[in-house]
Design a protein around this motif. Structure first.
Motif, PDB file in Angstrom:
ATOM      1  N   LYS A 187      -4.366 -12.548 -32.857  1.00  0.00           N
ATOM      2  CA  LYS A 187      -3.483 -13.643 -32.449  1.00  0.00           C
ATOM      3  C   LYS A 187      -3.208 -13.481 -30.968  1.00  0.00           C
ATOM      4  CE  LYS A 187      -0.104 -16.797 -32.970  1.00  0.00           C
ATOM      5  NZ  LYS A 187       1.189 -16.654 -33.628  1.00  0.00           N
ATOM      6  N   GLN A 188      -3.468 -14.503 -30.196  1.00  0.00           N
ATOM      7  CA  GLN A 188      -3.316 -14.492 -28.743  1.00  0.00           C
ATOM      8  C   GLN A 188      -3.947 -13.245 -28.121  1.00  0.00           C
ATOM      9  OE1 GLN A 188       0.898 -15.727 -28.012  1.00  0.00           O
ATOM     10  NE2 GLN A 188      -0.209 -17.525 -27.252  1.00  0.00           N
ATOM     11  N   ASP A 189      -5.155 -12.957 -28.588  1.00  0.00           N
ATOM     12  CA  ASP A 189      -5.988 -11.875 -28.061  1.00  0.00           C
ATOM     13  C   ASP A 189      -5.471 -10.475 -28.361  1.00  0.00           C
ATOM     14  OD1 ASP A 189      -8.148 -13.323 -27.113  1.00  0.00           O
ATOM     15  OD2 ASP A 189      -7.123 -13.811 -25.239  1.00  0.00           O
ATOM     16  N   PHE A 190      -4.444 -10.362 -29.181  1.00  0.00           N
ATOM     17  CA  PHE A 190      -4.006  -9.043 -29.634  1.00  0.00           C
ATOM     18  C   PHE A 190      -4.326  -8.884 -31.117  1.00  0.00           C
ATOM     19  CE2 PHE A 190      -1.411  -9.447 -25.816  1.00  0.00           C
ATOM     20  CZ  PHE A 190      -1.525  -8.171 -25.275  1.00  0.00           C
ATOM     21  N   ILE A 191      -4.564  -7.640 -31.520  1.00  0.00           N
ATOM     22  CA  ILE A 191      -4.811  -7.358 -32.935  1.00  0.00           C
ATOM     23  C   ILE A 191      -3.508  -6.840 -33.549  1.00  0.00           C
ATOM     24  CG2 ILE A 191      -6.077  -5.918 -34.573  1.00  0.00           C
ATOM     25  CD1 ILE A 191      -7.958  -7.852 -33.258  1.00  0.00           C
ATOM     26  N   HIS A 192      -3.055  -7.536 -34.581  1.00  0.00           N
ATOM     27  CA  HIS A 192      -1.848  -7.143 -35.308  1.00  0.00           C
ATOM     28  C   HIS A 192      -2.278  -6.635 -36.675  1.00  0.00           C
ATOM     29  CE1 HIS A 192       0.678  -9.467 -32.407  1.00  0.00           C
ATOM     30  NE2 HIS A 192      -0.428 -10.180 -32.320  1.00  0.00           N
ATOM     31  N   GLU A 193      -1.764  -5.465 -37.047  1.00  0.00           N
ATOM     32  CA  GLU A 193      -2.199  -4.872 -38.309  1.00  0.00           C
ATOM     33  C   GLU A 193      -1.194  -5.138 -39.415  1.00  0.00           C
ATOM     34  OE1 GLU A 193      -4.395  -1.209 -37.644  1.00  0.00           O
ATOM     35  OE2 GLU A 193      -3.494  -0.445 -39.496  1.00  0.00           O
ATOM     36  N   TYR A 194      -1.638  -5.726 -40.490  1.00  0.00           N
ATOM     37  CA  TYR A 194      -0.790  -6.017 -41.650  1.00  0.00           C
ATOM     38  C   TYR A 194      -1.347  -5.289 -42.864  1.00  0.00           C
ATOM     39  CZ  TYR A 194       2.136  -9.568 -39.531  1.00  0.00           C
ATOM     40  OH  TYR A 194       3.063 -10.191 -38.754  1.00  0.00           O
ATOM     41  N   VAL A 195      -0.447  -4.974 -43.795  1.00  0.00           N
ATOM     42  CA  VAL A 195      -0.886  -4.375 -45.053  1.00  0.00           C
ATOM     43  C   VAL A 195      -0.529  -5.322 -46.188  1.00  0.00           C
ATOM     44  CG1 VAL A 195      -0.742  -2.395 -46.614  1.00  0.00           C
ATOM     45  CG2 VAL A 195      -0.570  -2.039 -44.138  1.00  0.00           C
ATOM     46  N   TYR A 196      -1.545  -5.799 -46.897  1.00  0.00           N
ATOM     47  CA  TYR A 196      -1.324  -6.659 -48.063  1.00  0.00           C
ATOM     48  C   TYR A 196      -1.202  -5.766 -49.303  1.00  0.00           C
ATOM     49  CZ  TYR A 196      -2.666 -11.128 -45.784  1.00  0.00           C
ATOM     50  OH  TYR A 196      -2.743 -12.239 -44.999  1.00  0.00           O
ATOM     51  N   ALA A 197      -0.365  -6.203 -50.245  1.00  0.00           N
ATOM     52  CA  ALA A 197      -0.186  -5.429 -51.481  1.00  0.00           C
ATOM     53  C   ALA A 197      -1.216  -5.810 -52.546  1.00  0.00           C
ATOM     54  CB  ALA A 197       1.221  -5.630 -52.029  1.00  0.00           C
TER      55      ALA A 197
END
Ligand code: FE2
Length: 317
Positions: free
Chosen positions: A152-162
Motif C-alpha cells: 500500500k503506497q509502496d510500503f509492505i504491511h504485514e498482516y496475519v490472517y487467522a
C-alpha cells in the motif's frame, strides 16, 4: 534526458519473490520492475493494493496461485493480476526472469479492439479464446497463522490472517487474474510500414503495452523494413528485448531494456536501415511500454546501466 540501455539479466537472482523485484523505471502512474526470483512464494501471501500487475514471463515455468484459482505459466505468458488479489507463485526451477509492470490504473485490452458489446473484433490481433482465466480452484477450511504482505503506497504491511486466505467455495464476476501468451498475438502487417499501435496488447489511461512478435516485413517492392527515425513527444518509450534478432539495433542482448525518452529523437543504428532492405521477415520478440508521463531512473537501474549506449549511433561503433 538521455537514451539509456539497461542490462536486464544483470539483475541478481534472489531467493525471495518480493525481495527479488527491482524497480528500474518509475513515475506516478506505473513502475517497471525486473525480477529473478529463485524460490517459490510459499512462506507468505502477497497482495498489491496499489497497482494492477502485468508479469511477463521471460524465463521459468510454474503456477500462479490465488483465491480465484491457479494459472499455469511458461515462457511468453503475460499474467494479469488485478489489484487486491491475494496470491502466491510456484516456480518449477530456480532459473526465472520476470519483466513486471505495476499500474496504478486498471489494465485492459484496447477499447478499439472491441465492438459495441465489448467483444473482441474480428480484426483484433487476439480474442477471448486467447485469454485464460484461472482454473483448479484450491479451497481450504483451516485455521492458523497466515502471513499476508500487503503493498500500500509502496510500503509492505504485514498482516496475519487467522484463516487460510483461499477459504472460498467459488467465485463469480468480471474481476479476475488471467494469462495471455505473447505467442498468441497475431501480427498485423502491410505493404508499407505499419504504425506502432498495430502492436498494442494492453491499454491503461497512462501507458500502453505492445508486443513485437515474429512477422513478415513490409512487402511493397520498395519498402525499407527498418523503422524510421522518430521523435516522441507524447510518451517515453521502453523496449524489453526477449528473443530473436532486433532489426533496428546493434549489440542487443536478451533481457536488455532501452529507454528512449520523449523530447529527443531515436531510430535505427547506422547501417541497420540499409541491412534491412530485401529482408522478408523478422524473428524479434519484444515487449514495449509507452508511458505518457516521463519515467524516472532508479539507483537499481544505474547499477545495470550501459553507459556507452549513445555510442551505438556513431558511424564507426
Ligand atoms: Fe521508438
Amino acid at each position: 534526458m538521455k537514451s539509456m540501455s539497461l542490462k536486464g539479466f544483470h539483475i541478481k537472482p534472489i531467493d525471495d519473490f518480493l525481495e527479488s523485484r527491482k524497480t528500474v523505471l518509475t513515475n506516478s502512474d506505473c513502475s517497471i520492475v525486473l525480477a529473478a526470483p529463485k524460490k517459490s512464494l510459499r512462506d507468505y501471501f502477497y497482495k498489491n493494493t496499489d497497482s494492477d500487475e502485468v508479469i511477463f514471463v521471460h524465463k521459468g515455468t510454474g503456477k500462479f496461485r490465488s483465491q480465484l484459482g491457479n494459472i499455469a505459466f511458461k515462457y511468453g505468458d503475460y499474467i494479469l493480476i488485478p489489484r487486491g488479489m491475494i496470491y502466491q507463485i510456484d516456480f518449477d526451477t530456480q532459473d526465472n526472469r520476470l519483466f513486471i509492470v505495476e499500474s496504478k490504473s486498471p489494465v485492459y485490452t484496447p477499447k478499439r479492439y472491441r465492438n459495441w458489446f465489448g467483444q473482441h473484433l474480428e480484426t483484433s490481433p487476439f480474442c477471448e479464446r486467447d485469454l485464460h482465466a484461472p482454473s483448479e480452484l484450491e479451497t481450504y477450511n483451516i485455521k492458523g497463522d497466515f502471513i499476508i504482505k500487503v503493498k500500500k503506497q509502496d510500503f509492505i504491511h504485514e498482516y496475519v490472517y487467522a484463516a487460510h486466505p483461499f477459504s472460498v467455495v467459488g467465485w463469480d464476476g468480471y474481476n479476475f487474474p488471467y494469462k495471455f501468451s505473447i505467442h498468441d498475438f497475431e501480427p498485423i502487417t502491410g505493404r508499407v510500414h505499419q504504425p506502432p499501435p498495430v502492436h498494442q496488447t494492453f491499454e491503461t489511461n497512462a501507458f500502453s503495452i505492445c508486443s513485437f512478435v515474429p512477422r513478415l516485413y513490409d512487402y511493397h517492392p520498395n519498402a525499407v523494413p527498418a523503422p524510421y527515425n522518430h521523435s516522441n513527444i507524447d510518451s517515453d518509450e521502453v523496449l524489453y528485448y526477449v528473443d530473436g534478432n532486433f532489426m533496428s539495433r546493434k549489440n542487443v542482448d536478451e533481457g536488455q531494456i532501452t529507454l528512449h525518452p520523449s523530447g529527443i529523437p531515436h531510430g535505427p543504428h547506422p547501417g541497420t536501415m540499409e541491412k534491412s532492405i530485401g529482408k522478408k521477415e523478422t524473428t524479434e520478440l519484444a515487449v514495449m511500454v509507452d508511458t505518457f508521463k516521463p519515467l524516472m531512473v532508479t539507483e537499481e537501474a544505474m547499477k545495470i546501466n550501459d553507459n556507452s549506449y549513445y555510442q551505438s549511433w556513431l558511424e564507426d561503433s
